[in-house]
Design a protein around this motif. Structure first.
Motif, PDB file in Angstrom:
ATOM      1  N   MET A 169       7.605  -0.771   5.007  1.00 56.81           N
ATOM      2  CA  MET A 169       8.255   0.760   4.938  1.00 56.81           C
ATOM      3  C   MET A 169       7.961   1.193   3.605  1.00 56.81           C
ATOM      4  O   MET A 169       7.556   2.271   3.344  1.00 56.81           O
ATOM      5  CB  MET A 169       9.521   0.469   5.049  1.00 56.81           C
ATOM      6  N   GLU A 170       7.992   0.182   2.600  1.00 51.43           N
ATOM      7  CA  GLU A 170       7.578   0.745   1.087  1.00 51.43           C
ATOM      8  C   GLU A 170       6.233   1.169   0.940  1.00 51.43           C
ATOM      9  O   GLU A 170       5.925   2.127   0.417  1.00 51.43           O
ATOM     10  CB  GLU A 170       8.137  -0.344   0.027  1.00 51.43           C
ATOM     11  N   LYS A 171       5.428   0.282   1.699  1.00 57.21           N
ATOM     12  CA  LYS A 171       3.934   0.457   1.588  1.00 57.21           C
ATOM     13  C   LYS A 171       3.598   2.052   2.154  1.00 57.21           C
ATOM     14  O   LYS A 171       2.770   2.872   1.690  1.00 57.21           O
ATOM     15  CB  LYS A 171       2.997  -0.521   2.430  1.00 57.21           C
ATOM     16  N   LEU A 172       4.527   2.179   3.165  1.00 54.90           N
ATOM     17  CA  LEU A 172       4.279   3.454   4.104  1.00 54.90           C
ATOM     18  C   LEU A 172       4.728   4.695   2.983  1.00 54.90           C
ATOM     19  O   LEU A 172       4.136   5.820   2.940  1.00 54.90           O
ATOM     20  CB  LEU A 172       5.119   3.479   5.128  1.00 54.90           C
ATOM     21  N   LEU A 173       5.848   4.583   2.513  1.00 57.90           N
ATOM     22  CA  LEU A 173       6.286   5.518   1.586  1.00 57.90           C
ATOM     23  C   LEU A 173       5.384   5.898   0.387  1.00 57.90           C
ATOM     24  O   LEU A 173       5.402   6.937  -0.325  1.00 57.90           O
ATOM     25  CB  LEU A 173       7.701   5.158   1.153  1.00 57.90           C
TER      26      LEU A 173
END
Length: 419
Positions: A169-173
């Protein structure tokens, strides 16, 4: 647990355990009497009442105990991923231990601040990040120009640093689009822009993002007003725009004399002022001196709040000088720059790096016009005259050939000041 720890106030679970124990006693008493008298003709009203009363006390104690234990646990479904045993243990630790940590307020922006926040959240959950909104470059600058909103970039980085989420999720954001009209724009910026679109204000949008991503503490923009940063160079040139100031300084081969904002009377966010005034520790930096730290101090009432606070004020200079901003600066020049822009504040501590970097990494930075911010004996004596306590340590951490602060070691030093 020792008796004195058990009697110490603050661990709310104890009272509910006691209540549950009383409930069990009443229920056991009733059941025991029923078993003993099962073949005897009796009036069972008292036994029945005791059983019902005990049963409901157990239910109430269980509910209140769980409410106390999980009061601040936020389940955010697919964003944070399923809660496993380790996550539950962490939530309990956060509530019972980290919630009793010092109230730390950080003031700044950029990569340096987000690195620090990742370390701080391991020592306290009482964190408030006050973030600059003077950014006008990159994806943030485009959203600011196209949508008329405050730049989300630095705020996004701080939110992600304090959030509890899965790595995916952090990579996505943090993902940046590489083609089309969205080229250079990050998904996290678009999420904040979308939340801003369905909220009454940018402040409300950030609060909602904090909740959705289960942020430890709070992240606040320093102001809700659309401020522009200006820089005056030593050759007299005035440069408009945060992203242009370092560029023009290099082009003109002229150092920055000072910076200022327009509108000059931009009001600070009320929550930011309150956080500073009620903090235990206020941290300035790390981050770009002229474009991340000072834009916050120039907002009306921020310097006044730092002057009024009873908190210990800590300044953390960058490990390396920054081309176009602090070329050739000594540690003392960093301090003087802050005090020249905000003369009313008192800096109690400076936490500075005294570690070295490898020859290869040093050569890479030298080619870019940067070097280590060294500490000389003369500066140590001068800081004593300023009544500033200097704390030195090897704070260097190298990641992908980039010099960063060791966030855990730095955070330990900061929170240690409170103890």
């Amino acid at each position: 647990m020792r008796l004195r720890d058990w009697l110490k106030p603050g661990l709310q679970l104890k009272r509910w355990i006691l209540l549950g124990t009383i409930g069990v006693f009443f229920l056991s008493f009733a059941l025991g009497r029923l078993l003993f008298l099962i073949n005897i003709e009796i009036k069972g009203h008292l036994i029945l009442i005791s059983a019902i009363f005990g049963f409901f006390l157990i239910l109430i104690s269980f509910k209140l105990g769980m409410d106390s234990l999980f009061k601040n646990i936020r389940f955010i479904g697919s964003i944070a991923g399923p809660l496993d045993k380790n996550k539950i243990n962490k939530q309990i630790y956060d509530k019972k231990i980290l919630s009793k940590g010092p109230k730390v307020v950080t003031v700044g922006g950029g990569t340096g601040l987000s690195v620090l926040l990742r370390g701080l959240k391991l020592f306290t959950s009482n964190i408030t990040a006050i973030v600059t909104v003077a950014d006008d470059g990159g994806g943030s600058g485009k959203l600011r120009e196209d949508l008329g909103m405050l730049p989300p970039g630095d705020i996004r980085n701080c939110i992600l640093a304090l959030a509890e989420m899965e790595p995916t999720m952090e990579k996505l954001l943090q993902y940046r689009f590489e083609e089309g009209n969205l080229k250079g724009q990050s998904f996290g910026n678009l999420l904040i822009a979308s939340m801003n679109g369905i909220s009454y204000s940018f402040e409300e949008a950030i609060k909602k993002i904090n909740e959705v991503l289960a942020v430890t503490g709070n992240v606040y923009p320093v102001t809700l007003e659309d401020i522009t940063l200006y820089g005056k160079l030593e050759n007299g040139m005035v440069v408009r725009g945060e992203s242009n100031i370092p560029k023009k300084s290099i082009e003109e081969n002229s150092k920055i004399e000072r910076v200022f904002i327009k509108p000059k009377e931009a009001e600070a966010l009320q929550e930011a002022k309150i956080a500073i005034e009620t903090a235990d520790i206020v941290v300035l930096g790390p981050g770009s001196l002229y474009t991340s730290i000072l834009p916050n101090l120039l907002v009306k009432d921020i310097c006044k709040a730092i002057t009024k606070t009873k908190a210990k004020v800590v300044y953390i200079p960058n490990i390396m000088t920054q081309p176009g901003e602090t070329d050739g600066y000594t540690l003392l020049q960093h301090v003087d720059t802050i005090l020249n822009h905000c003369p009313s504040i008192t800096i109690d501590y400076i936490i500075a790096n005294n570690g070295k970097i490898s020859v290869d990494v040093g050569h890479k930075y030298k080619l870019e016009g940067a070097r280590l911010v060294d500490i000389t004996e003369e500066e140590r004596k001068a800081l004593k005259d300023y009544k500033i306590e200097l704390i030195e340590d090897n704070l260097v951490e190298i990641k992908s050939d980039y010099v960063r602060h060791d966030a855990i070691k730095l955070s330990k030093l900061i929170t240690g000041l409170y103890k």
